[in-house]
Design a protein around this motif. Sequence first.
Motif, PDB file in Angstrom:
ATOM      1  N   PRO A  91       0.834  -1.212   0.000  1.00  0.00           N
ATOM      2  CA  PRO A  91       0.000   0.000   0.000  1.00  0.00           C
ATOM      3  C   PRO A  91       0.865   1.257   0.000  1.00  0.00           C
ATOM      4  O   PRO A  91       2.024   1.238   0.390  1.00  0.00           O
ATOM      5  N   THR A  92       0.281   2.345  -0.386  1.00  0.00           N
ATOM      6  CA  THR A  92       1.041   3.598  -0.505  1.00  0.00           C
ATOM      7  C   THR A  92       1.476   4.126   0.859  1.00  0.00           C
ATOM      8  O   THR A  92       2.494   4.808   0.954  1.00  0.00           O
ATOM      9  N   ASN A  93       0.737   3.824   1.909  1.00  0.00           N
ATOM     10  CA  ASN A  93       1.112   4.341   3.225  1.00  0.00           C
ATOM     11  C   ASN A  93       2.019   3.367   3.989  1.00  0.00           C
ATOM     12  O   ASN A  93       2.291   3.568   5.160  1.00  0.00           O
ATOM     13  N   PHE A  94       2.528   2.325   3.344  1.00  0.00           N
ATOM     14  CA  PHE A  94       3.409   1.347   3.976  1.00  0.00           C
ATOM     15  C   PHE A  94       4.811   1.922   4.086  1.00  0.00           C
ATOM     16  O   PHE A  94       5.370   2.431   3.115  1.00  0.00           O
TER      17      PHE A  94
END
Length: 105
Positions: A91-94
């Motif tokens: 995910p992009t917020n990982f």
Amino acid sequence: MKFDVVDPSEEQAILDEEAAADEQGGEDEQGDADEPLPPGVHPRLDRAARRMHTRIGADLGTLGESLNRLHAHIETARSREAEDAPQAPPPTNFRSGAFSRPPSP
């Protein structure tokens, strides 16, 4: 509560009779019947300790087999999950470095 008062000589006679009966009936159960017991160790206590040691060894063997089977099932399940799961991007917020220690200075 009710207690019986026993003369020490009678009590010792009872213990001696039990020890004689244990030695006659229990010699074939003991693996090291030739080895003398340490002073103060009752033959029944020694026999109980040997039996418990044997039971614990058997229980540990069974536990080891069970844990090996469980490990095999877990590895099989992991390999199936790895084959079935599609490779998706994270995910992009990982943040991969969020759980690692910062480098030492």
